[in-house]
Design a protein around this motif. Structure first.
Motif, PDB file in Angstrom:
ATOM      1  N   UNK A   1       3.039 -34.714  13.008  1.00 47.60           N
ATOM      2  CA  UNK A   1       2.773 -33.492  13.768  1.00 47.60           C
ATOM      3  C   UNK A   1       1.720 -32.651  13.048  1.00 47.60           C
ATOM      4  N   UNK A   2       0.886 -32.026  13.833  1.00 52.68           N
ATOM      5  CA  UNK A   2      -0.116 -31.141  13.238  1.00 52.68           C
ATOM      6  C   UNK A   2       0.495 -29.766  12.981  1.00 52.68           C
ATOM      7  N   UNK A   3      -0.198 -28.976  12.174  1.00 57.94           N
ATOM      8  CA  UNK A   3       0.288 -27.622  11.873  1.00 57.94           C
ATOM      9  C   UNK A   3       0.330 -26.780  13.141  1.00 57.94           C
TER      10      UNK A   3
ATOM     11  N   UNK B   1      -5.107 -35.213  13.405  1.00 62.76           N
ATOM     12  CA  UNK B   1      -3.854 -34.490  13.579  1.00 62.76           C
ATOM     13  C   UNK B   1      -3.821 -33.191  12.784  1.00 62.76           C
ATOM     14  N   UNK B   2      -4.772 -32.926  11.901  1.00 63.54           N
ATOM     15  CA  UNK B   2      -4.696 -31.712  11.075  1.00 63.54           C
ATOM     16  C   UNK B   2      -5.621 -30.643  11.660  1.00 63.54           C
TER      17      UNK B   2
ATOM     18  N   UNK C   1       8.960 -32.790   6.536  1.00 63.97           N
ATOM     19  CA  UNK C   1       9.231 -34.077   7.186  1.00 63.97           C
ATOM     20  C   UNK C   1       8.482 -34.172   8.514  1.00 63.97           C
ATOM     21  N   UNK C   2       8.502 -33.109   9.295  1.00 63.13           N
ATOM     22  CA  UNK C   2       7.813 -33.127  10.579  1.00 63.13           C
ATOM     23  C   UNK C   2       6.304 -33.257  10.391  1.00 63.13           C
ATOM     24  N   UNK C   3       5.796 -32.588   9.350  1.00 56.43           N
ATOM     25  CA  UNK C   3       4.353 -32.667   9.105  1.00 56.43           C
ATOM     26  C   UNK C   3       3.949 -34.060   8.647  1.00 56.43           C
TER      27      UNK C   3
END
Length: 287
Positions: A252-254, A286-287, A246-248
């Motif tokens: 959010x990035x890793x 973001x990745x 869910x956060x990813x």
């Protein structure tokens, strides 16, 4: 195609349909076709081929083809010739390199027509000089071995196990050689003591059984189903996989997730992959 020649009447069958007369004929045939070592003794080469063929037949789980037993005999003759040449001092690794250190040893000690008293005198004088300088323990084990001429009986006479006794004899020989070559680099052992192991280990039957066991073990390794890779223990992230995804998915990035959870990038990436997350394109910021 016939696997082996048709057996003649009245001959003794050995194994896999081969008979003694066939082995004799194949041995002579091999020696006559082996053109590289014609200078050697014919009867000796026939004997080498005969033993190699017998050993190959009994070591095979299935009936070997004729060309296989002939090839085994070829290899045995070549190996025997090379061992003989090496013993005579010829360099078998480089045909243009000439001779080795064994050349002088063979032609001086073995190849001369008569033996002189020099070797015996040197050995007796050296023994008288070295023996008093050996450790008492080493004197004890060497004297026991000389008296009993058998490792087991010598070990029993001293109340030692065979393994301990053999180890102490080896160290005693090393000390003897170091004193023999005092001031120089000690040489290795000058031979192989057959008393250290059962004599049947050097027989054709023992070697045949060992070859057969190795062949079966190799076949078993090939047929064995590969074991699955061990499962690695998952790191405790403090959140569930669903929360991680869910956060990813929320952007959010890793690297951001890894920094907030106190883990490395690779740990978070592997967990997301195992959980079935759909990774964003590598071009996405973001990745």
């Amino acid at each position: 195609m016939r696997v082996h020649p048709a057996p003649a009447a009245g001959t003794t069958e050995l194994r896999h349909g081969y008979t003694l007369s066939q082995v004799n004929a194949l041995s002579v045939f091999t020696v006559r076709r082996q053109l590289f070592h014609q200078a050697g003794d014919f009867d000796h080469r026939v004997e080498i081929a005969w033993h190699a063929i017998i050993e190959h037949i009994y070591a095979s789980d299935g009936p070997p083809a004729v060309h296989e037993v002939i090839r085994a005999a070829f290899h045995a003759i070549t190996a025997d010739v090379r061992r003989t040449q090496q013993f005579h001092g010829r360099n078998t690794h480089d045909r243009y390199a000439g001779t080795t250190a064994g050349f002088e040893r063979y032609w001086w000690y073995v190849g001369r027509p008569t033996s002189g008293p020099e070797d015996g005198v040197v050995e007796r004088v050296a023994l008288a000089q070295i023996w008093p300088r050996l450790r008492p323990l080493h004197q004890q084990v060497l004297a026991a071995l000389a008296a009993h001429d058998d490792y087991g009986r010598a070990a029993d006479s001293l109340g030692k196990s065979r393994k301990t006794f053999t180890t102490q004899v080896g160290r005693a020989r090393q000390e003897f050689l170091a004193l023999w070559h005092e001031g120089e680099t000690p040489s290795g052992p000058w031979g192989c003591d057959r008393r250290a192991s059962p004599s049947e280990r050097h027989s054709i039957t023992y070697r045949t059984i060992r070859l057969r066991e190795r062949a079966r073990a190799a076949a078993g390794q090939r047929d064995k189903v590969p074991r699955p890779a061990p499962r690695t223990r998952k790191a405790d992230l403090g959140i569930t996989d669903d929360e991680l995804i869910r956060r990813y998915d929320s952007g959010e990035s890793i690297r951001q997730i890894a920094a907030s959870l106190g883990h490395s990038y690779s740990v978070i990436h592997r967990r997301l992959h195992a959980a079935g997350a759909q990774f964003r394109s590598t071009g996405y910021p973001a990745h």
